[in-house]
Design an enzyme around this catalytic site. Structure first.
Site, PDB file in Angstrom:
ATOM      1  N   ARG A 175     -11.256   6.420   7.074  1.00  0.00           N
ATOM      2  CA  ARG A 175     -10.629   6.529   8.415  1.00  0.00           C
ATOM      3  C   ARG A 175      -9.160   7.286   8.801  1.00  0.00           C
ATOM      4  NH1 ARG A 175     -14.427   2.608   8.532  1.00  0.00           N
ATOM      5  NH2 ARG A 175     -13.323   2.362   6.533  1.00  0.00           N
ATOM      6  N   THR A 176      -8.407   6.617   8.040  1.00  0.00           N
ATOM      7  CA  THR A 176      -6.763   6.742   8.208  1.00  0.00           C
ATOM      8  C   THR A 176      -6.665   8.247   7.819  1.00  0.00           C
ATOM      9  OG1 THR A 176      -6.369   4.839   7.797  1.00  0.00           O
ATOM     10  CG2 THR A 176      -4.476   6.150   7.928  1.00  0.00           C
ATOM     11  N   LYS A 178       0.766  13.265 -14.508  1.00  0.00           N
ATOM     12  CA  LYS A 178       1.565  13.824 -15.747  1.00  0.00           C
ATOM     13  C   LYS A 178       2.945  13.200 -16.053  1.00  0.00           C
ATOM     14  CE  LYS A 178       0.036  18.444 -15.077  1.00  0.00           C
ATOM     15  NZ  LYS A 178       0.194  19.758 -14.601  1.00  0.00           N
ATOM     16  N   ARG A 236       0.236   7.135   1.833  1.00  0.00           N
ATOM     17  CA  ARG A 236      -0.525   5.953   1.608  1.00  0.00           C
ATOM     18  C   ARG A 236      -0.315   5.491   0.069  1.00  0.00           C
ATOM     19  NH1 ARG A 236      -6.165   3.326   3.448  1.00  0.00           N
ATOM     20  NH2 ARG A 236      -5.225   3.302   5.132  1.00  0.00           N
ATOM     21  N   HIS A 244       0.830  -1.272   7.872  1.00  0.00           N
ATOM     22  CA  HIS A 244       0.126  -0.156   7.976  1.00  0.00           C
ATOM     23  C   HIS A 244       0.281  -0.182   9.747  1.00  0.00           C
ATOM     24  CE1 HIS A 244      -3.363   2.653   8.451  1.00  0.00           C
ATOM     25  NE2 HIS A 244      -4.200   1.688   8.182  1.00  0.00           N
TER      26      HIS A 244
END
Ligand code: NCD
Length: 274
Positions: A29-30, A57, A79, A107
């Protein structure tokens, strides 16, 4: 402003702007909500595929972000599993950093869309409304941001969880069962058990947990409350199949509102606050 964006009319408010998304944790969703919001405003979105990025890396996240910043994007949406990381990156960039979820911590755009959904339902009369946030309140960043945001709008926050998921602070009333407070609630926010953030197994099965914490038709009939859930919903654990179809269950309306709220956030941070 989010209400205006709910009309989903095409516009070019962010035409020529470039927004980068960096998702180091899973999202359905986000991420799509931010991307759709940006595109609705005419912006371009570049999504860095973190599984193939240089962080794998050995480059630090701070260096990765400093390099992205050197390409002069207009905003970076991130995120990550580490609490506080988005905030600590702000010193490395010249554009807004938007937190799309940082570990168990916060959030913020989810809490804003939850508030918007509540605000619209109660026609702005949020003062004195009572919410029960039910489930893994200890590990949920959605609960974290809502605990901080909702009281600013006069909403009384009550937490309902088994002992293993209880919140560690003492600023909120906490309960063992939803039954003991449901008659008094105007809003119920159900949460998913954050299994990926637990390092031990608390329940024999989620079905055991569901016996006490699943939102059922019986609860819906007992009191006329608004039902929210940030998704992803574990069906018949968090909310029953039947209740997901109930008109007072606003899960999909929250998703629609999320695009409008994120469009407002992008507009404000990219055009107004710099
Ligand atoms: C939540 C998240 O990722 O924090 N989902 C969302 O963004 N709508 C909730 C969850 O994962 O349970």
């Amino acid at each position: 402003e989010a209400r205006e964006f709910l009309k989903f009319e095409p516009n070019e408010i962010l035409k020529g702007k470039i927004i980068v998304t960096l998702f180091f944790e899973n999202s359905t969703r986000t991420r799509s909500s931010f991307e759709i919001a940006a595109k609705r405003l005419g912006a371009e979105v570049v999504s860095l595929d973190v599984s193939t990025s240089s962080t794998s890396k050995g480059e630090t996240i701070f260096d990765t972000v400093a390099n992205i910043n050197a390409m002069k994007p207009d905003a970076i949406i991130i995120r990550h599993s580490e609490c506080g990381l988005p905030e600590s990156l702000t010193g490395y960039v010249d554009c807004p950093i938007i937190n799309a979820g940082d570990g168990k911590h916060a959030h913020p755009t989810q809490a804003l869309l939850d508030l918007f959904t509540i605000y619209e339902h109660f026609e702005g009369q949020t003062e004195g409304k009572k919410i029960a946030i039910v489930g893994d309140v200890r590990n949920s960043r959605v609960a974290g941001s809502n605990r901080r945001l909702l009281p600013r709008f006069g909403i009384d926050v009550n937490l309902v969880a088994p002992d293993c998921f209880k919140y560690e602070g003492d600023e909120f009333k906490q309960f063992d069962t939803i039954q003991e407070i449901i008659d008094d609630m105007d809003i119920v926010m159900s949460l998913r058990s954050q299994l990926e953030r637990h390092n031990i197994t608390y329940f024999e099965s989620l079905q055991e947990y569901a016996k006490d914490f699943c939102i059922t038709s019986e609860l819906m009939e007992r009191k006329e409350f608004l039902l929210l859930h940030p998704g992803p919903v574990n069906r018949n654990i968090d909310i029953t199949d039947e209740v997901l179809k109930h008109p007072r269950c606003k899960v999909l309306e929250q998703v629609t509102n999320g695009v409008a709220i994120r469009a407002s956030i992008l507009k404000k941070l990219i055009l107004e606050d710099r």
